[in-house]
Design a protein around this motif. Structure first.
Motif, PDB file in Angstrom:
ATOM      1  N   GLN A  63       0.760  -1.190   0.090  1.00  0.00           N
ATOM      2  CA  GLN A  63       0.153  -0.032   0.006  1.00  0.00           C
ATOM      3  C   GLN A  63       1.070   1.325   0.080  1.00  0.00           C
ATOM      4  N   ILE A  89     -11.102  -1.213  14.410  1.00  0.00           N
ATOM      5  CA  ILE A  89     -11.491  -1.467  13.164  1.00  0.00           C
ATOM      6  C   ILE A  89     -12.806  -2.028  13.139  1.00  0.00           C
ATOM      7  N   VAL A 106     -14.430  -0.172   9.531  1.00  0.00           N
ATOM      8  CA  VAL A 106     -13.102   0.325   8.865  1.00  0.00           C
ATOM      9  C   VAL A 106     -12.723  -0.665   7.918  1.00  0.00           C
ATOM     10  N   TRP A 151     -11.338  -0.159   5.284  1.00  0.00           N
ATOM     11  CA  TRP A 151     -10.325   0.179   4.275  1.00  0.00           C
ATOM     12  C   TRP A 151      -8.874   0.176   5.317  1.00  0.00           C
ATOM     13  N   ASP A 152      -9.097  -0.388   6.485  1.00  0.00           N
ATOM     14  CA  ASP A 152      -8.012  -0.653   7.214  1.00  0.00           C
ATOM     15  C   ASP A 152      -7.542  -2.095   7.464  1.00  0.00           C
ATOM     16  N   TYR A 154      -3.644  -8.752  13.156  1.00  0.00           N
ATOM     17  CA  TYR A 154      -4.630  -7.821  13.784  1.00  0.00           C
ATOM     18  C   TYR A 154      -4.791  -8.090  15.178  1.00  0.00           C
ATOM     19  N   GLN A 177      -6.915   4.121  18.214  1.00  0.00           N
ATOM     20  CA  GLN A 177      -6.565   3.184  16.744  1.00  0.00           C
ATOM     21  C   GLN A 177      -5.211   2.333  16.960  1.00  0.00           C
ATOM     22  N   LYS A 229      -4.530   3.351   4.308  1.00  0.00           N
ATOM     23  CA  LYS A 229      -6.305   3.581   4.247  1.00  0.00           C
ATOM     24  C   LYS A 229      -6.721   3.846   3.089  1.00  0.00           C
ATOM     25  N   THR A 287      -6.099   1.196   0.029  1.00  0.00           N
ATOM     26  CA  THR A 287      -7.166   0.419   0.375  1.00  0.00           C
ATOM     27  C   THR A 287      -8.633   0.863   0.111  1.00  0.00           C
ATOM     28  N   PHE A 288      -8.876   1.833   0.344  1.00  0.00           N
ATOM     29  CA  PHE A 288     -10.418   2.560   0.102  1.00  0.00           C
ATOM     30  C   PHE A 288     -10.455   2.498  -1.239  1.00  0.00           C
ATOM     31  N   MET A 339      -9.545  10.119   5.166  1.00  0.00           N
ATOM     32  CA  MET A 339      -9.362   8.627   5.397  1.00  0.00           C
ATOM     33  C   MET A 339      -8.936   8.330   6.886  1.00  0.00           C
ATOM     34  N   ASN A 340      -8.454   9.373   7.645  1.00  0.00           N
ATOM     35  CA  ASN A 340      -8.142   8.919   8.996  1.00  0.00           C
ATOM     36  C   ASN A 340      -8.880  10.238   9.730  1.00  0.00           C
TER      37      ASN A 340
END
Ligand SMILES: [Zn+2]
Length: 378
Positions: A24, A192, A197, A199-200, A208, A235, A294, A297-298, A348-349
């Motif tokens: 990413q 997440i 979320v 996109w995380d 994770y 987060q 993020k 991925t989104f 995004m964040n």
């Protein structure tokens, strides 16, 4: 397949995504190279034994963390203040400090500067800069960490590394040196799941953790865990452990994590669909703000064919003129949003929302700024 933390047999994945870009945060020079970026699969799996969540389809050999890997958040004042507060709270003095995966060395430098008696050694193959600084108090080795025998550190820091390695317990054993305090930071999967979320969840992160599974990993690796807490607006997880005290007992408990992981995976498909509809309804071109993992991925999940998003904006100058791995969206500077006619940006964040609104205002940009909260799609 068994759990990389506790060894329990694991069942079917809760979430599958095929053919996602493996990196990413790599800097890609052309749209074509971005579209042809190496891809891999995600098979997110939850262990019923310890609650650890991981990508069972992860292949570490696909990843390259070289000089074109750029994931620093150093450009943000919000992030800078977060690091400063962290360093002040830790109160590390008169210590030999090793940082495993130091990136560009921003955090280690702050730790060393916090006390004249501190010295630091940073390990990272993607490090760019002088090998030595602060009159030799700060040293960098452009390599993966293998041993600290010649340094004998009293403090060992490892931030945002453990979520990238296929065998997290092996990493913890590798960095285990006698009489050391270790500080770890990693994203929190509970954050997440709570915000859905989607996109995380991406390839670079094969692991994770929740507070409980991170603690289990340390205990299994033979540490005594002294503290854990949520930081950076929930987060991230922050964990402190030592090899000074005798190892703590095992508190392994999956709790409700596997069930919550299944629920998370079940609801994000509907969220993704509604988010896509929302992007299509805006009056005028839309950009994402934040070309980190993020944002990348989104874009890959919602707009693989580049029909909904005009570009991605980032304040990191190293990313300008580069392209998003997978989709090939261009990454631009904030100043370019006007000429490109962008009317809406999606942040995004959420931690950076205030900062981004201020930057847009300072540039005189006429933008509607939205947060990408999945809960709004419920
Ligand atoms: Zn497990």
């Amino acid at each position: 397949m068994s759990c990389p933390i506790c060894g329990s047999a694991v069942g079917e994945p809760v979430l599958v995504r095929r053919g996602v870009p493996v990196h990413q945060n790599s800097l890609v020079d052309s749209e074509r190279a971005a579209r042809e970026a190496p891809r891999g699969d995600i098979a997110l799996t939850a262990c019923e034994g310890c609650g650890f969540v991981f990508n069972a389809a992860f292949d570490e050999r696909l990843l390259r963390y070289g000089e074109d890997y750029e994931n620093s958040q150093d450009w943000s004042g919000v992030f800078e203040r977060y690091l400063d507060e962290h360093v002040a709270n830790l109160g590390v003095r008169g210590s030999r400090i090793v940082e495993v995966g130091c990136g560009k060395g921003r955090f280690l430098r702050k730790l060393v500067l916090a006390d004249p008696g501190n010295r630091g050694w940073g390990f990272d193959p993607s490090y760019l800069g002088p090998d030595e600084d602060l009159d030799g108090r700060l040293q960098f080795r452009r390599e993966f960490f293998t041993s600290a025998a010649d340094i004998a550190p009293e403090v060992l820091v490892c931030r945002h590394v453990i979520e990238h390695v296929a065998e997290p317990v092996a990493l913890l054993r590798l960095i285990k040196v006698p009489r050391v305090r270790v500080f770890f930071e990693t994203p929190c999967f509970e954050w997440i799941m709570r915000g859905a979320v989607f996109w995380d969840v991406f390839y670079e992160h094969c692991n994770y953790f929740t507070a409980s599974s991170l603690r289990s990993a340390f205990e299994i690796a033979g540490y005594s865990v002294s503290a854990d807490r949520h930081v950076f607006g929930g987060q991230y997880l922050w964990l402190e452990a030592t090899t000074i005290e005798p190892r703590s007992g095992r508190t392994m408990d999956a709790g409700e994590i596997p069930a919550r992981a299944r629920a998370f995976a079940a609801r994000i498909h509907a969220y993704q669909e509604r988010m896509r509809e929302r992007l299509g309804r805006y009056d005028g071109p839309v950009a994402l703000w934040g070309a980190g993992a993020k944002g990348v991925t989104f874009a890959n999940v919602l707009d693989p064919d580049r029909r909904l998003l005009r570009c991605i904006v980032d304040i990191n100058q190293r990313k300008h003129g580069k392209f998003v791995p997978g989709t090939g969206h261009e990454i631009v500077a904030p100043e370019q949003l006007g000429p490109l006619g962008v009317r809406h940006v999606i942040v995004m964040n959420p931690n950076y929302s205030g900062e981004i609104a201020a930057q847009a205002a300072a540039l005189g940009l006429r933008l509607d700024i939205h947060t990408a909260e999945a809960s709004e799609c419920a």
